[in-house]
Design a protein around this motif. Structure first.
Motif, PDB file in Angstrom:
ATOM      1  N   ALA A 399       0.945  -1.362   0.045  1.00  0.00           N
ATOM      2  CA  ALA A 399      -0.053  -0.109  -0.165  1.00  0.00           C
ATOM      3  C   ALA A 399       1.028   1.348  -0.064  1.00  0.00           C
ATOM      4  O   ALA A 399       0.528   2.262  -0.373  1.00  0.00           O
ATOM      5  CB  ALA A 399      -0.859  -0.217   1.135  1.00  0.00           C
ATOM      6  N   GLY A 400       1.999   1.169   0.721  1.00  0.00           N
ATOM      7  CA  GLY A 400       2.925   2.353   0.611  1.00  0.00           C
ATOM      8  C   GLY A 400       3.207   2.929  -0.659  1.00  0.00           C
ATOM      9  O   GLY A 400       3.756   3.960  -0.987  1.00  0.00           O
ATOM     10  N   PHE A 570       5.142  -0.630  28.019  1.00  0.00           N
ATOM     11  CA  PHE A 570       5.663  -0.213  26.948  1.00  0.00           C
ATOM     12  C   PHE A 570       5.316  -1.205  25.650  1.00  0.00           C
ATOM     13  O   PHE A 570       5.111  -2.387  25.653  1.00  0.00           O
ATOM     14  CB  PHE A 570       7.199  -0.148  26.856  1.00  0.00           C
ATOM     15  CG  PHE A 570       7.444   0.974  27.930  1.00  0.00           C
ATOM     16  CD1 PHE A 570       7.836   2.113  27.588  1.00  0.00           C
ATOM     17  CD2 PHE A 570       7.944   0.577  29.381  1.00  0.00           C
ATOM     18  CE1 PHE A 570       8.292   2.897  28.621  1.00  0.00           C
ATOM     19  CE2 PHE A 570       8.139   1.398  30.269  1.00  0.00           C
ATOM     20  CZ  PHE A 570       8.350   2.655  29.808  1.00  0.00           C
ATOM     21  N   GLN A 571       5.146  -0.398  24.628  1.00  0.00           N
ATOM     22  CA  GLN A 571       4.888  -1.261  23.309  1.00  0.00           C
ATOM     23  C   GLN A 571       5.751  -0.986  22.118  1.00  0.00           C
ATOM     24  O   GLN A 571       5.916   0.521  22.016  1.00  0.00           O
ATOM     25  CB  GLN A 571       3.572  -0.904  22.907  1.00  0.00           C
ATOM     26  CG  GLN A 571       2.803  -2.035  22.357  1.00  0.00           C
ATOM     27  CD  GLN A 571       1.003  -1.843  22.028  1.00  0.00           C
ATOM     28  OE1 GLN A 571       0.694  -0.919  22.462  1.00  0.00           O
ATOM     29  NE2 GLN A 571       0.758  -3.033  21.650  1.00  0.00           N
ATOM     30  N   LEU A 572       6.554  -1.448  21.552  1.00  0.00           N
ATOM     31  CA  LEU A 572       7.346  -1.303  20.298  1.00  0.00           C
ATOM     32  C   LEU A 572       6.640  -1.370  18.939  1.00  0.00           C
ATOM     33  O   LEU A 572       6.107  -2.198  18.812  1.00  0.00           O
ATOM     34  CB  LEU A 572       8.450  -2.177  20.382  1.00  0.00           C
ATOM     35  CG  LEU A 572       9.668  -2.232  21.508  1.00  0.00           C
ATOM     36  CD1 LEU A 572      10.688  -3.215  21.349  1.00  0.00           C
ATOM     37  CD2 LEU A 572      10.331  -1.016  21.353  1.00  0.00           C
ATOM     38  N   LEU A 573       6.840  -0.177  18.216  1.00  0.00           N
ATOM     39  CA  LEU A 573       6.318   0.046  17.024  1.00  0.00           C
ATOM     40  C   LEU A 573       7.653  -0.126  16.248  1.00  0.00           C
ATOM     41  O   LEU A 573       8.374   0.788  16.221  1.00  0.00           O
ATOM     42  CB  LEU A 573       5.740   1.152  16.678  1.00  0.00           C
ATOM     43  CG  LEU A 573       4.441   1.681  17.912  1.00  0.00           C
ATOM     44  CD1 LEU A 573       3.960   3.018  17.270  1.00  0.00           C
ATOM     45  CD2 LEU A 573       3.721   0.635  18.127  1.00  0.00           C
ATOM     46  N   VAL A 574       7.790  -1.211  15.404  1.00  0.00           N
ATOM     47  CA  VAL A 574       8.990  -1.334  14.751  1.00  0.00           C
ATOM     48  C   VAL A 574       8.534  -1.073  13.394  1.00  0.00           C
ATOM     49  O   VAL A 574       7.882  -1.841  12.722  1.00  0.00           O
ATOM     50  CB  VAL A 574       9.516  -2.900  14.719  1.00  0.00           C
ATOM     51  CG1 VAL A 574      10.855  -3.102  14.230  1.00  0.00           C
ATOM     52  CG2 VAL A 574       9.786  -3.106  16.285  1.00  0.00           C
ATOM     53  N   ARG A 575       9.441  -0.109  12.842  1.00  0.00           N
ATOM     54  CA  ARG A 575       9.351   0.291  11.461  1.00  0.00           C
ATOM     55  C   ARG A 575      10.714   0.028  10.581  1.00  0.00           C
ATOM     56  O   ARG A 575      11.782   0.743  10.788  1.00  0.00           O
ATOM     57  CB  ARG A 575       8.960   1.701  11.366  1.00  0.00           C
ATOM     58  CG  ARG A 575       8.880   2.096   9.966  1.00  0.00           C
ATOM     59  CD  ARG A 575       9.660   3.009   9.453  1.00  0.00           C
ATOM     60  NE  ARG A 575       9.326   3.745   8.198  1.00  0.00           N
ATOM     61  CZ  ARG A 575      10.123   4.574   7.432  1.00  0.00           C
ATOM     62  NH1 ARG A 575      11.481   4.661   7.593  1.00  0.00           N
ATOM     63  NH2 ARG A 575       9.830   5.040   6.242  1.00  0.00           N
ATOM     64  N   ALA A 576      10.882  -0.989  10.157  1.00  0.00           N
ATOM     65  CA  ALA A 576      12.196  -1.309   9.307  1.00  0.00           C
ATOM     66  C   ALA A 576      12.047  -0.493   7.999  1.00  0.00           C
ATOM     67  O   ALA A 576      11.047  -0.076   7.398  1.00  0.00           O
ATOM     68  CB  ALA A 576      12.227  -2.740   8.720  1.00  0.00           C
ATOM     69  N   ASP A 594       1.372  -8.202  22.071  1.00  0.00           N
ATOM     70  CA  ASP A 594       1.280  -7.128  21.458  1.00  0.00           C
ATOM     71  C   ASP A 594       2.433  -6.245  22.230  1.00  0.00           C
ATOM     72  O   ASP A 594       2.391  -5.151  22.027  1.00  0.00           O
ATOM     73  CB  ASP A 594      -0.016  -6.092  21.824  1.00  0.00           C
ATOM     74  CG  ASP A 594      -1.108  -6.853  20.943  1.00  0.00           C
ATOM     75  OD1 ASP A 594      -0.999  -7.335  19.998  1.00  0.00           O
ATOM     76  OD2 ASP A 594      -2.319  -6.612  21.411  1.00  0.00           O
ATOM     77  N   ALA A 595       3.412  -6.941  22.438  1.00  0.00           N
ATOM     78  CA  ALA A 595       4.977  -6.222  22.959  1.00  0.00           C
ATOM     79  C   ALA A 595       5.511  -5.530  21.894  1.00  0.00           C
ATOM     80  O   ALA A 595       6.156  -4.581  22.085  1.00  0.00           O
ATOM     81  CB  ALA A 595       5.784  -7.232  23.675  1.00  0.00           C
ATOM     82  N   VAL A 596       5.323  -6.155  20.599  1.00  0.00           N
ATOM     83  CA  VAL A 596       5.892  -5.410  19.468  1.00  0.00           C
ATOM     84  C   VAL A 596       5.003  -5.609  18.180  1.00  0.00           C
ATOM     85  O   VAL A 596       4.370  -6.460  18.078  1.00  0.00           O
ATOM     86  CB  VAL A 596       6.951  -6.403  18.882  1.00  0.00           C
ATOM     87  CG1 VAL A 596       7.625  -6.005  17.659  1.00  0.00           C
ATOM     88  CG2 VAL A 596       8.257  -6.395  20.027  1.00  0.00           C
ATOM     89  N   LEU A 597       4.776  -4.357  17.563  1.00  0.00           N
ATOM     90  CA  LEU A 597       3.877  -4.116  16.445  1.00  0.00           C
ATOM     91  C   LEU A 597       4.917  -3.926  15.264  1.00  0.00           C
ATOM     92  O   LEU A 597       5.638  -2.988  15.356  1.00  0.00           O
ATOM     93  CB  LEU A 597       2.802  -3.038  16.727  1.00  0.00           C
ATOM     94  CG  LEU A 597       1.948  -3.233  17.982  1.00  0.00           C
ATOM     95  CD1 LEU A 597       1.089  -1.879  17.870  1.00  0.00           C
ATOM     96  CD2 LEU A 597       1.135  -4.402  17.615  1.00  0.00           C
ATOM     97  N   ASP A 598       4.794  -4.658  14.266  1.00  0.00           N
ATOM     98  CA  ASP A 598       5.427  -4.599  12.966  1.00  0.00           C
ATOM     99  C   ASP A 598       4.617  -3.487  11.991  1.00  0.00           C
ATOM    100  O   ASP A 598       3.583  -3.849  11.560  1.00  0.00           O
ATOM    101  CB  ASP A 598       5.522  -5.686  12.220  1.00  0.00           C
ATOM    102  CG  ASP A 598       6.438  -5.662  10.928  1.00  0.00           C
ATOM    103  OD1 ASP A 598       6.749  -4.562  10.549  1.00  0.00           O
ATOM    104  OD2 ASP A 598       6.332  -6.476   9.903  1.00  0.00           O
ATOM    105  N   VAL A 599       5.269  -2.510  12.059  1.00  0.00           N
ATOM    106  CA  VAL A 599       4.584  -1.211  11.346  1.00  0.00           C
ATOM    107  C   VAL A 599       5.319  -0.942  10.233  1.00  0.00           C
ATOM    108  O   VAL A 599       5.219   0.367   9.536  1.00  0.00           O
ATOM    109  CB  VAL A 599       4.294   0.017  12.135  1.00  0.00           C
ATOM    110  CG1 VAL A 599       3.409  -0.463  13.192  1.00  0.00           C
ATOM    111  CG2 VAL A 599       5.486   0.511  12.727  1.00  0.00           C
ATOM    112  N   SER A 600       6.263  -1.968   9.574  1.00  0.00           N
ATOM    113  CA  SER A 600       7.214  -1.343   8.316  1.00  0.00           C
ATOM    114  C   SER A 600       6.314  -1.096   7.066  1.00  0.00           C
ATOM    115  O   SER A 600       6.669  -0.410   6.380  1.00  0.00           O
ATOM    116  CB  SER A 600       7.851  -2.725   8.227  1.00  0.00           C
ATOM    117  OG  SER A 600       8.800  -2.905   9.357  1.00  0.00           O
ATOM    118  N   GLY A 601       5.074  -1.822   7.185  1.00  0.00           N
ATOM    119  CA  GLY A 601       4.233  -1.667   5.845  1.00  0.00           C
ATOM    120  C   GLY A 601       3.216  -0.604   5.839  1.00  0.00           C
ATOM    121  O   GLY A 601       2.636  -0.193   4.643  1.00  0.00           O
TER     122      GLY A 601
END
Length: 760
Positions: A399-400, A570-576, A594-601
């Motif tokens: 989508a990006g 805490f919650q990590l939003l990981v954006r590669a 939900d400790a880590v959310l992959d938001v790369s896309g």
């Protein structure tokens, strides 16, 4: 009274001025005053001069009321000088280390002569140095003190303002000055020697002279180069009254005439100065001057007998050049595809005044600064038609890579792409359009991808791990097509000028993509967090590291270890990074909790920043944009020394100094977690550093950047919209403030609708 007065005229050299001033002030020989002349510079040159004057009393600022040019600026600076000797240094040149000490020693050794000549080196845009050619002349004259009549060969030294120290009494006593206009130093350079009673030489490089690619009179073709003939006429007129006491001026006249002939023919042969249509006229002016002042008995160069003779003698050389060009053109033509040839044909069609071609190479094919410009253009310039150039694989990238709803698109390399590239009046990009050659009348805007942390442009090619990209020559070709480029701060403006030297105009607009940080509301912040899956009340930390690759020096964080150390609050939003690929996998348990959310896309990086309570990054330039929000930043600094040495940096992130460090720094996962648990991540010390960082790097961002760009570039307005004062800028509320506001609204509504409600 200082020993030296160094006069530095400055106009349009903000990218080099700091290096120039530092080269003088950092000299071990400190008995110097630095007179910096702001020639009504349209950039930040005047502000830089004032900054240096505030911190060093040896700097004397002089701001001229109207643009005067280098010659009058030097003369005005000399009028304020108090030193024994005057040195003139251009604002984009530098003194060689130890130059003042060496000059002082030589002057004392020679009993303070009227003029001290010294050597210089030339440096080009790639920082390649070459000798001046004056070394042998200076070496031959290094013994003793002399008059020009005793050593006529000294007139062969380059006629420049910055390769000599002149005794102030000699300057004032002879009424020396610089001419007004191009080639202003020719009369001064020769007259300072011919009128001197005592001259000395120092065969040492004291000045590094920079060859400008663009922006100076000598690098711009046109009839203004005819003035060099007038300068020599002025010189001979001033010398008519005497030749420095020489009983027989013929040797001096012979050398001076030979140097003049050499200089005028060099200008004539330089296609970057004299246009083909002006060559015959310049030849007539130059040859007339050479004939009028020819010494008795001196032969006339064969090429000057007539313009036909000149063309005949140069015909063979021109023929070889034309043949080489034809061979190159044939090779290029053979390599072009049918569509590429179509582009060449369409370059002759009229430009479409309402067509804007957009392209973004820093991630999504329709994102970043160009996307923000396109959105604003739809709003305030609906008559313009925007088309996006996207890669052939854009549909497979997620989508990006989607173009805005309702926008047209063309695939790079397609027939429609070449059509749009050839006919669009406006080109807007943060990189470059493949295959573009540019055409007269097109307006190209380079938005850039962000504030530079590591070296870019020509600066990057001096480091062993420079990011892959176009070579220096191709890079300069791209920069030569820009008409405008954007800047978010003075730091960037200075670097663009040095790293991409060309004749574009830098616009102090801020970055359009950062407007989102000012237009977003508390509702927007809450909506983004909900869409991403951020838990209510959780502290969301956006982890956005720099791109990985062969040159990466920052080790990635262990997300399992970090998430465990941070704990459930805490919650990590990981954006590669888009160029990095997906982040390293982590156990499914982390996803389930939900400790880590992959938001790369996620298609909009600005929304990720709005959702985050804090940014965690390494050496990614995203921290400059995030600072606009005035939210905490934690920098993972492991690998910094390797990054700094191999990539080169402009900002010392881990220094802890205000303006360099945006907040807390940490070496590993335990230190990062400790910073969050202790509260240092958002404490008073971190807030103080963040404020200084924002002041330096968020100067122009105020929510109006896109409108400034559209009005100035696409609508042709003369002036930029004024910037809002910092106190009036209101970035989007932090998530905690947004949630608090929502809770208050909900509470008020319940109170108003419940029995016996009381409004609080």
């Amino acid at each position: 009274m200082p020993r030296f007065s160094v006069i530095v005229p400055a106009r349009g050299v903000q990218g080099f001025l700091r290096d120039c001033l530092d080269s003088v002030l950092d000299e071990p020989h400190r008995d110097v005053e630095l007179i910096a002349v702001d020639d009504c510079s349209p950039d930040a040159g005047g502000a830089i001069i004032d900054e240096y004057a505030r911190r060093d009393p040896r700097v004397v600022p002089l701001h001229l009321r109207r643009p005067s040019g280098a010659g009058p600026s030097r003369t005005a600076g000399a009028a304020l000088a108090c030193g024994d000797y005057l040195l003139f240094l251009d604002g984009d040149d530098t003194l060689a280390p130890g130059a003042l000490a060496a000059a002082d020693a030589r002057l004392r050794e020679c009993g303070d002569p009227d003029v001290l000549l010294f050597d210089h080196e030339r440096t080009d845009v790639w920082e390649r140095r070459s000798p001046s050619g004056d070394g042998p002349l200076l070496e031959a004259a290094r013994d003793g003190v002399f008059r020009a009549a005793q050593r006529p060969g000294v007139l062969g030294v380059a006629p420049a303002a910055w390769n000599r120290a002149v005794r102030r009494e000699h300057w004032t006593g002879r009424g020396l000055s610089f001419a007004d206009g191009p080639y202003e130093d020719v009369p001064y350079a020769y007259e300072s020697l011919l009128a001197a009673g005592r001259i000395a030489a120092l065969d040492r490089v004291c000045v590094i002279w920079r060859e400008r690619r663009r922006g100076s009179a000598t690098t711009t073709p046109g009839r203004h180069h005819f003035v060099v003939v007038e300068r020599y006429e002025e010189l001979f007129a001033r010398l008519a009254g005497g030749w420095a006491g020489a009983a027989d001026p013929l040797p001096l006249l012979t050398v001076l005439h030979a140097r003049m002939t050499e200089r005028l023919l060099a200008v004539l042969d330089d296609t970057d100065r004299i246009l083909p249509a002006d060559r015959a006229a310049f030849f007539r002016a130059a040859s007339g001057c050479i004939r009028r002042h020819r010494p008795a008995g001196a032969p006339l160069p064969a090429a000057l007998r007539s313009y036909r003779a000149y063309r005949s003698l140069h015909g063979a050389q021109e023929l070889r050049r034309d043949l080489a060009k034809e061979l190159r053109d044939r090779g290029e033509a053979a390599a072009r595809s049918a569509r590429r040839r179509y582009y060449g044909l369409r370059l002759h069609a009229p430009l479409d005044d309402d067509l804007v071609l957009y392209g973004a190479c820093g991630g999504p094919a329709a994102g970043c600064n160009p996307a923000a410009v396109e959105r604003k253009a739809r709003e305030i310039a609906p008559q313009l038609r925007g088309v996006w150039a996207v890669r052939e694989d854009a549909d497979t990238e997620g989508a990006g890579y989607a173009v805005p709803e309702g926008a047209d698109r063309v695939t790079v390399g397609s027939r429609r792409y070449w059509e749009a590239l050839a006919r669009a009046r406006y080109l807007v990009t943060d990189g470059y359009f493949p295959g573009a050659t540019g055409r007269p009348g097109q307006i190209c805007l380079q938005t850039h991808r962000g504030t530079p942390l590591r070296t870019v442009g020509l600066d990057a090619h001096r480091h062993p791990a420079a990011a892959p990209g176009p070579g220096p020559s191709r890079l300069l070709e791209h920069a030569d097509r820009w008409d405008f480029c954007l800047s978010a701060n003075q730091h960037s403006s200075e670097i663009w000028e040095r790293a991409y030297p060309s004749s574009y105009e830098t616009l102090a607009t801020g970055f359009p993509r950062n407007d989102r940080y000012f237009t977003a509301t508390a509702d927007d912040v809450r909506a983004v967090r909900a869409a991403l899956g951020v838990r209510p009340g959780a502290t969301a930390v956006l982890y956005a590291p720099a791109p990985a690759g062969p040159a990466a020096t920052a080790p990635p964080l262990d997300l399992v270890r970090l998430a465990g150390a941070l704990g459930p609050r805490f919650q990590l939003l990981v954006r590669a990074h888009p160029h990095r690929g997906a982040p390293d996998p982590w156990p499914a348990a982390l996803r389930e909790d939900d400790a880590v959310l992959d938001v790369s896309g996620h298609p909009c990086f600005e929304d990720l920043c709005l959702a985050a309570d804090a940014l965690l990054t390494d050496f990614s330039p995203v921290l400059f944009d995030y600072a606009v929000l005035d939210r905490p930043v934690v920098v993972h600094t492991a690998g910094w020394d390797a990054f700094r040495l191999t990539r080169g940096v402009y900002v010392d992130l881990p220094s802890g100094l205000p303006g360099d460090t945006p907040g807390v720094t940490a070496q590993d996962e335990a230190a990062i977690a400790g910073a969050f648990h202790s509260g240092r991540w958002d404490g008073p010390a971190a807030a103080s550093l963040r404020a200084a960082f924002r002041s330096r790097f968020c100067q122009y961002d105020d929510g109006l950047a896109a409108e400034r760009v559209v009005r100035r570039v696409l609508l042709g307005e003369d002036e930029l919209l004024p910037a809002l004062p910092p106190a009036e800028r209101r970035p989007a509320p932090a998530p905690r403030s947004a949630e608090r506001a929502a809770a208050q609204q909900d509470g008020a509504e319940l109170t108003l609708t419940g029995p016996g409600a009381v409004v609080v």
